[in-house]
Write an enzyme that holds these catalytic residues in place. Structure first.
Site, short mmCIF file in Angstrom:
data_model
loop_
_atom_site.label_atom_id
_atom_site.label_comp_id
_atom_site.label_asym_id
_atom_site.label_seq_id
_atom_site.Cartn_x
_atom_site.Cartn_y
_atom_site.Cartn_z
N ALA A 123 10.42 15.94 30.93
CA ALA A 123 11.13 15.12 31.91
C ALA A 123 10.69 13.66 31.81
O ALA A 123 9.71 13.24 32.42
CB ALA A 123 10.89 15.66 33.32
N THR A 125 13.58 10.93 30.94
CA THR A 125 14.76 10.13 31.31
C THR A 125 15.02 10.16 32.81
O THR A 125 14.82 11.18 33.47
CB THR A 125 15.99 10.66 30.55
N PRO A 127 17.72 8.22 36.14
CA PRO A 127 19.04 7.60 36.33
C PRO A 127 19.12 6.17 35.80
O PRO A 127 20.15 5.77 35.26
CB PRO A 127 19.23 7.64 37.85
N GLU A 367 16.43 12.09 21.86
CA GLU A 367 15.20 11.81 21.11
C GLU A 367 15.18 10.35 20.63
O GLU A 367 14.54 10.02 19.63
CB GLU A 367 15.05 12.76 19.91
N GLY A 368 15.87 9.48 21.36
CA GLY A 368 15.99 8.07 20.99
C GLY A 368 17.31 7.81 20.30
O GLY A 368 17.63 8.43 19.29
#
Length: 386
Positions: A123, A125, A127, A367-368
């Site tokens: 966890a 990311t 908003p 993952e970017g």
């Protein structure tokens, strides 16, 4: 430590047959139901897929990066949601614990993660926080519980969290200090059953049906201080190390999907006739197959070379980013050509090509994003003097 070569090749052969005989026939069913059948998850547990990257002392297979990429390649030959079922246990869900966990934390959690009894999730990311992962707003404030034990009060919302709906434990990045950027971020192992945790409804997604993502909301959750991973302020560093391995794993999956698509294109183009001959004999079809094969071979070589360098202890920050960037963009182009080669059939759900076209779009984001990989590649290249 690598497995005995003969044992490893037997594992690869078993996974290859599992993919072709058990998983591929279920692809349409998974798409329609947006769920992986429970009996398939049980079979994955029996195969040891949940513990590929976890050390043997904790019940895993302890694969090297090269070996893990070989497995990921095989899993790429079917709907990516199957791999996501156990993927967070291998990488982003468990690797923070592997890298920075105490012996006690590892002993408690890793055997159950490796067996698949516990599903682990990551966890990071939020908003308002995605590519700028050092800007985490979720907060963890030191406090004491009713018994006087030291805890962190965790408050915030995490977004687009893979496997949130079935996770038993989350590796959570939260701000513990006032330092700006990543320096103020710490990592925590947070069991789902702590009070104050709620999971949002799974999101409706473009593709990868069967792999759920959802919000995870932390409302003043009392996380025991014993569940912090590493020291305060090390969370961002841990997250970046975790993503290094995850990027290589995803790169290998991308290559596997591309190889599946190329094989499907060759089979279809050899059977489909236009202008009195198989379309595989038309040079413009051959050009698309040639471009796809060349790019897939280049991506495979980059992924496997980087995996070997990682196993040898080299710094592969740039190379992992380059592999993720090239392989994820490559599979998008291959999927687009596949739709074109199949023509109208490529646009119709029954053939499965349009599904994979939608599925692979995510690889350029998680993952970017590709743009973040470009920044990493440029930064590391400049740092190394070209």
């Amino acid at each position: 430590m690598a497995l005995d070569p003969e044992v490893f090749e037997t594992l690869i052969d078993t996974i290859r047959r599992f993919v072709s005989e058990r998983l591929r026939p279920l692809e349409a069913e998974v798409e329609a139901a947006d769920a992986i059948p429970p009996h398939i998850v049980d079979e994955m547990r029996e195969l040891g897929l949940f513990g590929l990257s976890i050390a043997e002392e904790y019940g895993g297979l302890g694969l090297t990066m090269v070996e893990e990429c070989r497995v990921a390649l095989e899993m790429g030959r079917t709907t990516p949601a199957f791999r996501s079922t156990f993927g967070t246990n291998l990488g982003i869900g468990s690797q923070g614990l592997v890298l920075a966990g105490t012996p006690e934390q590892k002993a408690e959690w890793l055997p159950r993660i490796a067996s698949g009894e516990v599903i682990a999730s990551f966890a990071l990311t939020e908003p308002d926080v995605g590519s700028d992962s050092g800007a985490v707003k979720t907060r963890a404030v030191r406090a004491r519980d009713a018994d006087g034990a030291e805890v962190y009060r965790l408050t915030g919302t995490k977004r687009f969290i893979t496997n949130a709906d079935k996770a038993h434990v989350f590796t959570v990045m939260a701000r513990t200090g006032e330092d700006p950027g990543g320096r103020g971020v710490s990592a925590f192992l947070v069991p789902r059953d702590l009070p104050g945790i709620s999971i949002g409804e799974p999101e409706k997604k473009m593709g990868q049906k069967g792999a759920k993502v959802a919000d995870v909301i932390f409302d003043d959750v009392p996380v025991p201080a014993s569940l912090r991973l590493g020291e305060e302020g090390q969370g961002f560093k841990i997250a970046m190390q975790v993503l290094d391995r995850g990027r290589l794993h995803i790169s290998a999956v991308c290559v596997g999907v591309a190889e599946r698509l190329i094989a499907d294109c060759v089979a279809y183009a050899s059977a489909r006739k236009q202008f009195g001959k198989p379309i595989a004999e038309h040079q413009l079809i051959q050009a698309m197959i040639a471009d796809s094969k060349t790019e897939a071979l280049a991506a495979r070589a980059l992924v496997m070379e980087t995996a070997a360098a990682k196993d040898a202890g080299a710094n592969v920050v740039m190379e992992s980013a380059a592999a993720k960037y090239f392989a994820s963009e490559m599979v998008g182009r291959v999927a687009d050509r596949a739709v074109q080669i199949f023509g109208g059939a490529g646009y119709i759900a029954d053939y499965g090509i349009e599904r994979l076209y939608r599925d692979v779009r995510l690889f350029r984001i998680y993952e970017g994003t590709s743009q973040i990989q470009q920044l990493i590649i440029a930064r590391e290249t400049l740092k190394r003097g070209g």
